[in-house]
Motif scaffolding. Structure first.
Motif, PDB file in Angstrom:
ATOM      1  N   TYR A 158       0.837  -1.192   0.000  1.00 51.52           N
ATOM      2  CA  TYR A 158       0.000   0.000   0.000  1.00 51.52           C
ATOM      3  C   TYR A 158       0.875   1.247   0.000  1.00 51.52           C
ATOM      4  N   PHE A 163      -3.483   9.798   7.445  1.00 49.49           N
ATOM      5  CA  PHE A 163      -2.988   9.055   6.304  1.00 49.49           C
ATOM      6  C   PHE A 163      -4.078   8.767   5.283  1.00 49.49           C
ATOM      7  N   PHE A 189      -4.559   6.126   2.096  1.00 49.91           N
ATOM      8  CA  PHE A 189      -3.990   4.938   1.487  1.00 49.91           C
ATOM      9  C   PHE A 189      -4.543   4.701   0.089  1.00 49.91           C
ATOM     10  N   GLY A 190      -3.713   4.092  -0.763  1.00 47.46           N
ATOM     11  CA  GLY A 190      -4.200   3.605  -2.036  1.00 47.46           C
ATOM     12  C   GLY A 190      -4.925   2.278  -1.834  1.00 47.46           C
ATOM     13  N   TYR A 250      -8.942   3.152  11.475  1.00 48.77           N
ATOM     14  CA  TYR A 250      -9.166   3.043  10.046  1.00 48.77           C
ATOM     15  C   TYR A 250     -10.206   1.963   9.771  1.00 48.77           C
ATOM     16  N   GLY A 281      -8.030  -0.036   0.371  1.00 46.66           N
ATOM     17  CA  GLY A 281      -7.022   0.348   1.348  1.00 46.66           C
ATOM     18  C   GLY A 281      -7.689   0.896   2.596  1.00 46.66           C
ATOM     19  N   PRO A 282      -6.951   1.003   3.676  1.00 44.95           N
ATOM     20  CA  PRO A 282      -7.521   1.572   4.903  1.00 44.95           C
ATOM     21  C   PRO A 282      -8.000   3.000   4.685  1.00 44.95           C
ATOM     22  N   PHE A 296      -9.167   6.455   6.734  1.00 42.03           N
ATOM     23  CA  PHE A 296      -9.033   7.111   8.033  1.00 42.03           C
ATOM     24  C   PHE A 296     -10.384   7.487   8.604  1.00 42.03           C
TER      25      PHE A 296
END
Lengths: 108, 111
Positions: A86, A96, A98-99, B35, B42-43, B45
């Motif tokens: 990731y 954060f 994330f992809g 998350y 993907g995670p 937030f």
């Protein structure tokens, strides 16, 4: 708005071949980019961050602000590199983004 | 140090119910982030806690709330569960705004 794009959901390479996992981002501020890895049945863990400019397990990544990219590279893939990768962008305040991740399979 | 721990490991609830997930940060870490990771994604937030206060929040409805205790451990509460809340919920801790360390996650299934 900030966004992280990983265009490849799946990537397969042969052992010993070079590997590149792509990551593009959009962010109006000064980005801080990371790569996280998740091995089978393990938790998500930090692989590397661009500000440290270090090589971890043979992987490197260079932040290209012109192309807004942070591709992850390794010259010779190993079987133990098979994992989910990731790319993540950290916004001010430690938030954060994330992809969607790239699943790398290294074929023996 | 066991690192970041989360409980329970798995949880099954029905629509409309409420759920509480728990996280114990890595020793020495005072900041906890939560998350949501849906299947194949993907995670994402949810929010972050520092000094027992919510400091940052992602794009999640008010049904998602949290708490941080004086020992830095944290809870994530989700009210009026929807089918779409089914996901892996990850907790990450950090010493302030430094590198985040992730827990193993809690797998929530809403039926």
């Amino acid at each position: 708005a900030q966004r992280v794009t990983q265009p490849e959901k799946l990537l397969s390479v042969f052992k010993g071949a070079p590997v590149e996992l792509k990551c593009n981002y959009s962010y109006s501020g000064s980005p801080e980019l990371f790569w996280y890895v998740q091995y089978s049945r393990q938790r998500l863990q930090l692989l590397l961050r661009h500000i440290s400019r270090e090589s971890i397990k043979g992987f490197t990544a260079d932040l290209n602000k012109g192309e807004t990219s942070f591709h992850l590279k390794k010259p010779f893939a190993q079987e133990e590199d098979s994992a989910m990768y990731y790319c993540a962008l950290r916004k001010t305040g430690n938030q954060f983004y994330f992809g969607t991740g790239t699943s790398l399979t290294v074929i023996p | 140090d066991a690192g970041v721990t989360q409980s329970p490991t798995h949880l099954i609830k029905t629509r409309g119910q409420q759920v509480t997930l728990r996280c114990s940060p890595k020793s020495g870490h005072d900041t906890v982030s939560w998350y949501q990771q849906a299947l194949g994604q993907g995670p994402q937030f949810i929010f972050q806690y520092y000094e027992e206060e919510e400091r940052q929040r992602g794009n999640f409805p008010d049904r998602f709330s949290g708490h941080q205790f004086p020992n830095y451990s944290s809870e994530l509460n989700v009210n009026a569960l929807l089918l779409g809340d089914s996901a892996l919920y990850l907790c990450a801790s950090s010493p302030g705004a430094d590198t985040q360390y992730f827990g193993p996650g809690t797998r929530l299934t809403v039926l």
